[in-house]
Motif scaffolding. Structure first.
Motif, PDB file in Angstrom:
ATOM      1  N   TYR A  54      -5.829  -5.722 -15.844  1.00 58.37           N
ATOM      2  CA  TYR A  54      -6.179  -4.701 -15.347  1.00 58.37           C
ATOM      3  C   TYR A  54      -7.440  -5.307 -14.115  1.00 58.37           C
ATOM      4  CZ  TYR A  54      -4.916  -1.916 -18.948  1.00 58.37           C
ATOM      5  OH  TYR A  54      -4.344  -0.439 -20.012  1.00 58.37           O
ATOM      6  N   TRP A  56      -8.742  -3.263 -10.156  1.00 58.98           N
ATOM      7  CA  TRP A  56      -8.909  -2.233  -9.612  1.00 58.98           C
ATOM      8  C   TRP A  56      -8.092  -1.055  -8.943  1.00 58.98           C
ATOM      9  CZ3 TRP A  56     -13.469  -1.098 -11.764  1.00 58.98           C
ATOM     10  CH2 TRP A  56     -14.428  -2.430 -11.505  1.00 58.98           C
ATOM     11  N   ALA A  57      -8.458   0.031  -8.369  1.00 55.39           N
ATOM     12  CA  ALA A  57      -7.255   1.652  -8.191  1.00 55.39           C
ATOM     13  C   ALA A  57      -6.391   0.663  -7.210  1.00 55.39           C
ATOM     14  CB  ALA A  57      -7.202   2.788  -7.805  1.00 55.39           C
ATOM     15  N   GLU A  58      -7.021   0.258  -6.436  1.00 55.14           N
ATOM     16  CA  GLU A  58      -6.907  -0.454  -4.492  1.00 55.14           C
ATOM     17  C   GLU A  58      -6.275  -1.525  -4.473  1.00 55.14           C
ATOM     18  OE1 GLU A  58      -9.994   0.512  -5.847  1.00 55.14           O
ATOM     19  OE2 GLU A  58     -12.010  -1.324  -5.294  1.00 55.14           O
ATOM     20  N   ASN A  87       2.587   0.806  -4.953  1.00 54.78           N
ATOM     21  CA  ASN A  87       3.808   0.150  -5.278  1.00 54.78           C
ATOM     22  C   ASN A  87       5.464   0.148  -5.044  1.00 54.78           C
ATOM     23  OD1 ASN A  87       2.244   0.313  -8.324  1.00 54.78           O
ATOM     24  ND2 ASN A  87       3.329   2.143  -8.732  1.00 54.78           N
ATOM     25  N   GLU A 227      -5.265   6.352  -8.929  1.00 57.39           N
ATOM     26  CA  GLU A 227      -5.385   5.844  -9.732  1.00 57.39           C
ATOM     27  C   GLU A 227      -4.937   7.183 -11.613  1.00 57.39           C
ATOM     28  OE1 GLU A 227      -9.434   5.089 -10.503  1.00 57.39           O
ATOM     29  OE2 GLU A 227      -9.884   3.962 -12.472  1.00 57.39           O
ATOM     30  N   ASN A 229      -2.727   8.545 -10.788  1.00 58.46           N
ATOM     31  CA  ASN A 229      -1.194   8.487 -11.335  1.00 58.46           C
ATOM     32  C   ASN A 229      -0.451   7.104 -11.816  1.00 58.46           C
ATOM     33  OD1 ASN A 229      -0.488  10.914  -9.639  1.00 58.46           O
ATOM     34  ND2 ASN A 229      -0.259   9.182  -7.332  1.00 58.46           N
ATOM     35  N   ASP A 230      -1.622   5.956 -12.205  1.00 62.22           N
ATOM     36  CA  ASP A 230      -1.031   4.928 -12.464  1.00 62.22           C
ATOM     37  C   ASP A 230      -1.599   3.875 -13.405  1.00 62.22           C
ATOM     38  OD1 ASP A 230      -0.626   4.023  -9.995  1.00 62.22           O
ATOM     39  OD2 ASP A 230       1.775   3.850 -10.023  1.00 62.22           O
ATOM     40  N   LEU A 231      -2.790   4.463 -12.727  1.00 62.59           N
ATOM     41  CA  LEU A 231      -4.275   3.143 -13.105  1.00 62.59           C
ATOM     42  C   LEU A 231      -4.260   2.104 -11.728  1.00 62.59           C
ATOM     43  CD1 LEU A 231      -4.371   1.875 -16.222  1.00 62.59           C
ATOM     44  CD2 LEU A 231      -5.422   4.545 -15.214  1.00 62.59           C
ATOM     45  N   GLN A 232      -3.654   1.515 -10.901  1.00 60.73           N
ATOM     46  CA  GLN A 232      -3.309   0.905 -10.054  1.00 60.73           C
ATOM     47  C   GLN A 232      -1.763  -0.071  -9.975  1.00 60.73           C
ATOM     48  OE1 GLN A 232      -4.952  -2.409 -13.660  1.00 60.73           O
ATOM     49  NE2 GLN A 232      -3.628  -3.416 -11.583  1.00 60.73           N
ATOM     50  N   ASN A 234       0.721  -3.653  -9.943  1.00 60.57           N
ATOM     51  CA  ASN A 234       0.843  -4.473 -10.694  1.00 60.57           C
ATOM     52  C   ASN A 234       0.214  -5.800 -10.367  1.00 60.57           C
ATOM     53  OD1 ASN A 234       2.645  -6.879 -11.220  1.00 60.57           O
ATOM     54  ND2 ASN A 234       4.142  -5.283 -12.378  1.00 60.57           N
ATOM     55  N   SER A 235      -0.956  -6.636 -10.884  1.00 58.12           N
ATOM     56  CA  SER A 235      -1.956  -7.264 -10.767  1.00 58.12           C
ATOM     57  C   SER A 235      -0.433  -8.513 -10.595  1.00 58.12           C
ATOM     58  CB  SER A 235      -2.635  -7.690 -12.554  1.00 58.12           C
ATOM     59  OG  SER A 235      -2.993  -6.349 -11.980  1.00 58.12           O
TER      60      SER A 235
END
Lengths: 366, 366
Positions: A54, A56-58, A87, A227, A229-232, A234-235
């Protein structure tokens, strides 16, 4: 179960028998697979596994800094903190819409514009109206999809004069054929511009990495929305793109892409002029497509069906306008995805379908 | 510029000086890096580059089929067509919420529940209410986060009797310690269950691959919403997960993970019993955390600050409830992320902070 129209179009477009001149997809030939694979290995080798964890959202700071640097080079006064990784561009437009507008409100759009943005606005219960109206507006600055032109200077000036919030979609900003870009609205009106960009056209869309810059006062709320909507984003994709940008010569890549797509545009233009001389278009300033005006009004669905019978597909023009015009049929022809050696054949098939469609239309009129 | 509280917590949690017992992140030790790298190479080697290209809004068919197969094994009557691939569970909850509820409406939630779902509901202008109320409800079937228990059979029966739409979040369904899972609400009430799942806990969260199954009548609209929001989930991540599932023994991996996290749960439980005997908890049935009841009411912020001073972090309990209770302080302690050899030390630091916080609280009361 009988297949829906959409299912039939999908199947046909995926069939090797059909030359697909629709869709607006970038060329897979140009995906930098080897470089992305190297980046993948480097980020996966980092001991804390952050590329799979996971975040951060930004979004990741290194990537936000790289995006900020490119925006600064174009005159925007931003920092990494102003950039939110999304995304792709669609997510960025979506978050900006959530920030700005509520169900039932109106949003000004250009005479021709990106269909998925129109779909988004309608899905959210918004009314797309003409650019001079609406509580906010959505424009493509450097290159309009499908028109292939920059935002007109007068339109730009009147937009800035009106003072409404602007969603600036610059998805094709890096892909004007001459490398020149219109000045960013983000630079001119940072206090009310919601700037949208993406690597989907310049690297590859499957990674879904885009960005959003919002006026500073709304940044915190934009991150909260992301955040929720979908947290973040794709890492892994963020880490790969960030690593890629640090190792590759991205500006050189853009030069290659501009030449690549301009050559394809020229080939497609020649094929259309030869096979369908009644069709009119302006040679685009960049991007992936020709925007065609025809001289007859035929049913788009009928023409699509005939084209598929002949073995070619295209994008129906009505999808690109807020209120489909009553005039002659229009369409988008993409030169980005199909192999250039199929252009002539594809356009010839369209010409046969067009002849059948217009014959039928004339028949109906009598 | 003075740092915000959030910035300070972030910095502290990221500092190597702080033992992070919050966050709910899976263990990076267990990310299947080598297998994912093999999958990455296989999907990148496919000639059409589909893993880097745009895909359909509902997701890749092979992955949807694999998800459907696992749901069928748990008694759901679904096909690949029923599955929509999302950016993790959060995106799935978000789409279900968009389908079901409008601003101002209420949604029933469990007494303790997933904070990011509560944040989402509030961001959308919804009122989280208790489970017996609301136009729809949100529940975690196999394992409640943070409580670590399955949905109570009576609660389940009354939910089914009420007949409202149910968002079923089964994010931890594969990670109950004994491998047993509650029967899916999706199986019992497919006509009104919006089932949410994810690979974030079982593979890795950075890929952002989850899924949503909605009642068939709403499937088309759910895909339209997904497309409007961000076109589609990450193509590369979908291709990698799909390839991974076809090549790896996923069920064996789940067995390994269950044993891995159960052992960590036992170590954490022992540390808490030893260092903080006044704290009460029920040993969880699975998942990543202990849910702690204390016997004193202290300011969460103050306790967090003292804990950071001592060098440990945790998740404040109020985030897990729709309406923070007036009773004693509660908290979530995660055993998933931190190295088990730090548990004793981390909990001892919390114990020191707790002693300071409760001493201060008693002082205030006098």
């Amino acid at each position: 179960m009988s297949a829906t129209w959409e299912q039939r179009v999908r199947r046909a477009a995926a069939s090797s028998r059909v030359i697909n001149l629709g869709g607006g997809l970038p060329s897979a030939v140009q995906f930098p697979r080897a470089a992305l694979a190297s980046s993948f290995f480097r980020v996966l080798g980092v001991s804390d596994g952050f590329a799979l964890q996971y975040g951060w959202a930004e979004g990741q700071e290194s990537l936000r800094a790289l995006v900020a640097r490119r925006l600064i080079a174009r005159g925007a006064r931003v920092t990494a903190d102003d950039v939110i990784i999304t995304n792709g561009a669609q997510d960025a437009i979506s978050i900006a819409t959530q920030l700005l507008l509520r169900r039932g409100q109106s949003i000004g759009v250009e005479a021709t514009t990106y269909p998925a943005a129109l779909d988004l606005f309608r899905e959210r219960g918004l009314r797309p109206v003409s650019l001079g109206q609406g509580r906010a507006c959505y424009v493509m600055t450097s290159l309009n999809n499908p028109a292939g032109t920059a935002l007109d200077a007068e339109v730009r000036a009147s937009l800035l004069a009106r003072g409404v919030p602007i969603i600036e979609d610059d998805a094709y900003g890096d892909l004007t054929f001459d490398g020149k870009t219109a000045p960013l609205l983000l630079s001119a009106a940072p206090g009310r511009t919601y700037h949208v960009g993406t690597f989907s056209k310049t690297l590859c869309p499957g990674l879904r990495v885009g960005w959003l810059v919002v006026p500073r006062a709304y940044r915190k709320r934009a991150v909260t929305i992301k955040e929720a909507n979908d947290l973040q984003a794709n890492s892994l994709a963020q880490a790969v793109v960030s690593d890629y940008l640090r190792h590759a010569d991205f500006e050189q890549r853009l030069d290659v892409l501009r030449r690549f797509y301009r050559r394809r545009a020229a080939l497609m233009a020649r094929a259309v002029r030869r096979e369908l001389p009644s069709w009119r278009f302006r040679f685009p300033d960049g991007g992936f497509c020709l925007w065609i005006d025809t001289d007859a009004r035929v049913s788009e669905r009928r023409f699509s069906e005939l084209a598929l019978e002949e073995g070619a597909s295209f994008d129906a023009g009505s999808a690109f306008t807020a209120s489909p015009a009553q005039g002659p049929t229009r369409l988008r022809l993409c030169f980005s995805l199909a192999a250039p050696e199929t252009f002539e054949r594809g356009v010839r098939r369209l010409a046969r379908a067009w002849a059948r469609a217009t014959r039928a239309a004339r028949h109906v009129r009598r």
